[in-house]
Design an enzyme around this catalytic site. Structure first.
Site, PDB file in Angstrom:
ATOM      1  N   ASP A 163       4.405 -17.624 -35.498  1.00  0.00           N
ATOM      2  CA  ASP A 163       4.850 -16.992 -34.172  1.00  0.00           C
ATOM      3  C   ASP A 163       3.814 -16.298 -33.474  1.00  0.00           C
ATOM      4  OD1 ASP A 163       5.094 -14.882 -35.807  1.00  0.00           O
ATOM      5  OD2 ASP A 163       7.029 -14.265 -35.574  1.00  0.00           O
ATOM      6  N   HIS A 200     -17.400   2.666 -21.681  1.00  0.00           N
ATOM      7  CA  HIS A 200     -17.932   2.304 -20.389  1.00  0.00           C
ATOM      8  C   HIS A 200     -18.111   3.986 -19.595  1.00  0.00           C
ATOM      9  CE1 HIS A 200     -17.934   0.962 -16.443  1.00  0.00           C
ATOM     10  NE2 HIS A 200     -16.963   1.462 -15.882  1.00  0.00           N
ATOM     11  N   ASP A 214     -25.035  -0.594 -11.258  1.00  0.00           N
ATOM     12  CA  ASP A 214     -24.325   0.652 -10.234  1.00  0.00           C
ATOM     13  C   ASP A 214     -24.677   1.913 -11.147  1.00  0.00           C
ATOM     14  OD1 ASP A 214     -23.032   1.067 -12.917  1.00  0.00           O
ATOM     15  OD2 ASP A 214     -21.385  -0.537 -12.308  1.00  0.00           O
ATOM     16  N   LYS A 262     -22.354  -0.311  -6.267  1.00  0.00           N
ATOM     17  CA  LYS A 262     -21.252  -1.620  -6.618  1.00  0.00           C
ATOM     18  C   LYS A 262     -20.088  -1.076  -6.061  1.00  0.00           C
ATOM     19  CE  LYS A 262     -19.682  -3.260 -10.656  1.00  0.00           C
ATOM     20  NZ  LYS A 262     -20.070  -3.657 -11.816  1.00  0.00           N
ATOM     21  N   THR A 294     -17.627 -11.525 -16.331  1.00  0.00           N
ATOM     22  CA  THR A 294     -17.445 -12.842 -15.682  1.00  0.00           C
ATOM     23  C   THR A 294     -18.744 -13.019 -15.192  1.00  0.00           C
ATOM     24  OG1 THR A 294     -17.140 -11.464 -13.317  1.00  0.00           O
ATOM     25  CG2 THR A 294     -15.184 -12.337 -14.626  1.00  0.00           C
ATOM     26  N   GLY A 295     -19.426 -12.042 -15.375  1.00  0.00           N
ATOM     27  CA  GLY A 295     -21.200 -12.353 -15.002  1.00  0.00           C
ATOM     28  C   GLY A 295     -21.284 -12.112 -13.199  1.00  0.00           C
ATOM     29  N   GLY A 296     -20.358 -11.649 -12.497  1.00  0.00           N
ATOM     30  CA  GLY A 296     -20.438 -11.565 -11.354  1.00  0.00           C
ATOM     31  C   GLY A 296     -21.427 -10.383 -10.842  1.00  0.00           C
TER      32      GLY A 296
HETATM   33  C1  R5P Z   1     -18.332  -2.118 -14.643  1.00  0.00           C
HETATM   34  O1  R5P Z   1     -18.556  -1.196 -14.039  1.00  0.00           O
HETATM   35  C2  R5P Z   1     -19.025  -2.459 -16.118  1.00  0.00           C
HETATM   36  O2  R5P Z   1     -20.021  -1.614 -16.369  1.00  0.00           O
HETATM   37  C3  R5P Z   1     -19.628  -3.727 -15.877  1.00  0.00           C
HETATM   38  O3  R5P Z   1     -20.540  -3.888 -14.723  1.00  0.00           O
HETATM   39  C4  R5P Z   1     -18.513  -5.085 -15.497  1.00  0.00           C
HETATM   40  O4  R5P Z   1     -17.609  -4.786 -16.576  1.00  0.00           O
HETATM   41  C5  R5P Z   1     -19.265  -6.283 -15.522  1.00  0.00           C
HETATM   42  O5  R5P Z   1     -18.189  -7.019 -15.136  1.00  0.00           O
HETATM   43  P1  R5P Z   1     -18.455  -8.774 -14.567  1.00  0.00           P
HETATM   44  O6  R5P Z   1     -19.541  -9.219 -15.528  1.00  0.00           O
HETATM   45  O7  R5P Z   1     -17.440  -9.304 -14.516  1.00  0.00           O
HETATM   46  O8  R5P Z   1     -19.068  -8.465 -13.243  1.00  0.00           O
END
Ligand code: R5P
Length: 295
Positions: free
Chosen positions: A34, A127, A167, A190, A222-224
Site C-alpha cells: 500500500d 536555503h 539571486d 530574481k 526545474t532549471g528555470g
Molecule cells: C531558490 O531561491 C533557490 O535558491 C533556487 O534558486 C531555486 O530553488 C532553483 O529552482 P529552479 O531550478 O526551479 O529555478
C-alpha cells in the site's frame, strides 16, 4: 559513534564511515504494497552515539519518513545521542507564510524530526540558515559545500572564473566560491510569482566578456533560474558558462533545458545522488562529526 546508512544516502554514508573509521550500520528497508515504508536496523546501537546519514531529496516524503522511523528505531534500541545528517533538507524553501493560509513547512518538518527522537540535525547549505535558529527546537547546523565545489573547478583549471549568484540570497555562495577561485563576483535580482511559480530575473551588467562564468546556487530544481542566468551571461559575452549547485534535484527535463541554454556542464554534490554528483560531501561531513565526537 556509529554511522547508520540511510537508504537514500548509502554511498555517501559508506564514504563517511570509511573516512571516520566509524562502524557502519545497515538498514533493511522495504515498502508495503500500500506504499507504507518499513525500516529495520541491522546491528545493535545500545548506548552508542549515532549518526544517521539520510538525505531527504525526492521522493522526499518517503525519505523523511524513513529518517524518522530509523531515528525512532535507534531510540527504542537504546541509542545515546542521535544526530541526523540530512544533506538536503526537504521543504526548506517553504520557510515563510508567503500567502495567507499557508503552512511553514520547514518548521513542521523540524518538529516531526525532533519527536522521532533526533537530538541534533546537520544539513548542508540550507536555503535560509536562520530558519534553523528560528524554528528548530533541537540544535541544528548547516555546513557549506561551496569551498569543495569551487575547488573542483579550480583543479580543472577554472581559476579566476566569474562567480555569479542568481539571486541575492545566493550571494554568500558566490562570495565563498570567489574566495577559492579568485576572479570577480556578482548577483542577479530574481522575482518569483507566488501563484504561478514563474520567475523573472533582471539583467545587470557584469564584466564577463570572453571569460568563464560559473553560476552558483544552493538548489537546481526545474532549471528555470539557471536558464535565465545563463542567458544573461551569454548575452554579456561570457565565453563559457557552467552551472554549479549543492543540491542537484534537476527535475524532469531540467538538464536539457540548461544545456540548450548554452551551459556547458552541470556540477552538483552527492547531497542528491545522481550523475551530477561530481563532488562528494564526505570530507566535509566526516570532519564535522569527528570534531563533535572529540570535542
Ligand atoms: C531558490 O531561491 C533557490 O535558491 C533556487 O534558486 C531555486 O530553488 C532553483 O529552482 P529552479 O531550478 O526551479 O529555478
Amino acid at each position: 559513534m556509529k554511522v547508520i546508512m540511510g537508504p537514500a544516502s548509502k554511498e555517501l554514508a559508506t564514504k563517511i564511515a570509511d573516512l571516520t573509521d566509524y562502524e557502519k550500520i545497515d538498514v533493511i528497508s522495504k515498502k508495503f504494497p500500500d506504499g507504507e515504508v518499513y525500516v529495520r536496523l541491522e546491528n545493535n546501537v545500545k548506548d552508542e552515539n549515532i549518526a544517521i546519514v539520510q538525505t531527504t531529496s525526492p521522493p522526499q516524503n518517503d525519505n523523511l519518513l524513513q529518517l524518522a522511523f530509523i531515528a525512532s528505531a535507534a531510540k527504542l534500541a537504546g541509542a545515546k545521542k542521535i544526530i541526523a545528517i540530512t544533506p538536503y533538507l526537504a521543504y526548506a524553501r517553504q520557510d515563510k507564510i508567503f500567502l495567507q493560509g499557508e503552512n511553514r513547512s520547514i518548521e513542521t518538518i523540524g518538529n516531526i524530526l525532533k519527536s522521532s527522537g533526533i537530538d541534533e540535525i546537520i544539513t548542508v547549505n540550507i536555503h535560509q540558515e536562520e530558519v534553523l535558529k528560528r524554528f528548530f527546537t533541537i540544535p541544528a547546523k548547516t555546513l557549506s559545500a561551496i569551498p569543495l565545489i569551487a575547488n573542483y573547478f579550480k583543479k580543472r583549471g577554472y581559476k579566476e572564473a566569474f562567480s555569479l549568484a542568481p539571486d541575492k540570497g545566493a550571494r554568500y555562495i558566490a562570495e565563498q566560491a570567489k574566495k577559492v577561485l579568485g576572479g570577480e563576483v556578482g548577483h542577479l535580482e530574481k522575482h518569483r510569482d507566488r501563484y504561478t511559480g514563474k520567475i523573472s530575473v533582471s539583467k545587470k551588467s557584469f564584466n564577463v566578456k570572453g571569460k568563464t562564468a560559473i553560476i552558483f546556487d544552493d538548489i537546481i530544481s526545474t532549471g528555470g533560474t539557471i536558464v535565465k542566468a545563463a542567458k544573461i551571461l551569454l548575452d554579456l559575452g561570457a565565453a563559457r558558462v557552467f552551472a554549479a549547485c549543492v543540491h542537484p534535484l534537476l527535475i524532469g527535463d531540467a538538464e536539457d533545458r540548461i544545456l540548450n541554454a548554452g551551459v556547458e556542464e552541470v556540477i552538483g554534490t552527492d547531497s542528491v545522488p545522481s550523475r551530477f554528483s561530481k563532488v562528494s560531501l564526505s570530507p566535509l561531513i566526516s570532519q564535522e562529526i569527528k570534531a563533535q565526537e572529540s570535542g
